[in-house]
Design a protein around this motif. Sequence first.
Motif, PDB file in Angstrom:
ATOM      1  N   GLU A   7      -5.212  -1.818  -5.419  1.00 53.56           N
ATOM      2  CA  GLU A   7      -6.413  -1.155  -5.930  1.00 53.56           C
ATOM      3  C   GLU A   7      -7.623  -2.086  -5.985  1.00 53.56           C
ATOM      4  O   GLU A   7      -8.743  -1.639  -6.226  1.00 53.56           O
ATOM      5  CB  GLU A   7      -6.157  -0.582  -7.336  1.00 53.56           C
ATOM      6  CG  GLU A   7      -5.219   0.600  -7.359  1.00 53.56           C
ATOM      7  CD  GLU A   7      -3.750   0.179  -7.348  1.00 53.56           C
ATOM      8  OE1 GLU A   7      -3.454  -0.944  -7.786  1.00 53.56           O
ATOM      9  OE2 GLU A   7      -2.924   0.963  -6.867  1.00 53.56           O
ATOM     10  N   ALA A   8      -7.404  -3.379  -5.794  1.00 52.39           N
ATOM     11  CA  ALA A   8      -8.494  -4.353  -5.904  1.00 52.39           C
ATOM     12  C   ALA A   8      -9.536  -4.174  -4.802  1.00 52.39           C
ATOM     13  O   ALA A   8     -10.701  -4.502  -4.987  1.00 52.39           O
ATOM     14  CB  ALA A   8      -7.946  -5.775  -5.874  1.00 52.39           C
ATOM     15  N   LYS A  12       0.102  -7.196  -3.838  1.00 57.95           N
ATOM     16  CA  LYS A  12       0.364  -7.243  -5.274  1.00 57.95           C
ATOM     17  C   LYS A  12      -0.593  -6.340  -6.042  1.00 57.95           C
ATOM     18  O   LYS A  12      -0.241  -5.803  -7.084  1.00 57.95           O
ATOM     19  CB  LYS A  12       0.254  -8.681  -5.785  1.00 57.95           C
ATOM     20  CG  LYS A  12       1.387  -9.558  -5.335  1.00 57.95           C
ATOM     21  CD  LYS A  12       1.229 -10.967  -5.850  1.00 57.95           C
ATOM     22  CE  LYS A  12       2.347 -11.846  -5.310  1.00 57.95           C
ATOM     23  NZ  LYS A  12       2.174 -13.246  -5.696  1.00 57.95           N
ATOM     24  N   ASN A  13      -1.833  -6.199  -5.546  1.00 62.55           N
ATOM     25  CA  ASN A  13      -2.840  -5.399  -6.241  1.00 62.55           C
ATOM     26  C   ASN A  13      -3.645  -4.599  -5.217  1.00 62.55           C
ATOM     27  O   ASN A  13      -4.765  -4.971  -4.879  1.00 62.55           O
ATOM     28  CB  ASN A  13      -3.749  -6.305  -7.072  1.00 62.55           C
ATOM     29  CG  ASN A  13      -4.674  -5.524  -7.958  1.00 62.55           C
ATOM     30  OD1 ASN A  13      -4.537  -4.315  -8.116  1.00 62.55           O
ATOM     31  ND2 ASN A  13      -5.625  -6.222  -8.547  1.00 62.55           N
TER      32      ASN A  13
END
Length: 120
Positions: free
Chosen positions: A40-41, A37-38
Amino acid sequence: MYPDPPYVLMIAGFLSAIAAGSAFNTSLQQATQAWAKNPEAGSLEDIRGLSLQLPYVGICLGVWVTLAAGIQIFGFSAPPSFAISAVLTVLMAWLVWRQLGVILGQLQRGGSKALDLDGF
């Protein structure tokens, strides 16, 4: 002459490894879904934190006890069987943990198509 083999210990170790494996599966799925979902985290290889290490250690302990009990069935005493199974379990655990890192790295670099085994 010989004591009874530890069948109960073998079953208990097996069941504990299965229970820890279920927790490991759930933790790994949640971590990869959160990363998807993310992305870049953080790095996908960084998800191998305590939430994965703890169930993995549980799997390894269950396998260790199961192997030791299995070796005792063949007539070995407890100390040598636990020592032999400890060596086998540590080696296997290191190889599997290392391979998990490789697979997570491939997944991060190439997506799910990087893990296509049918291409071989």
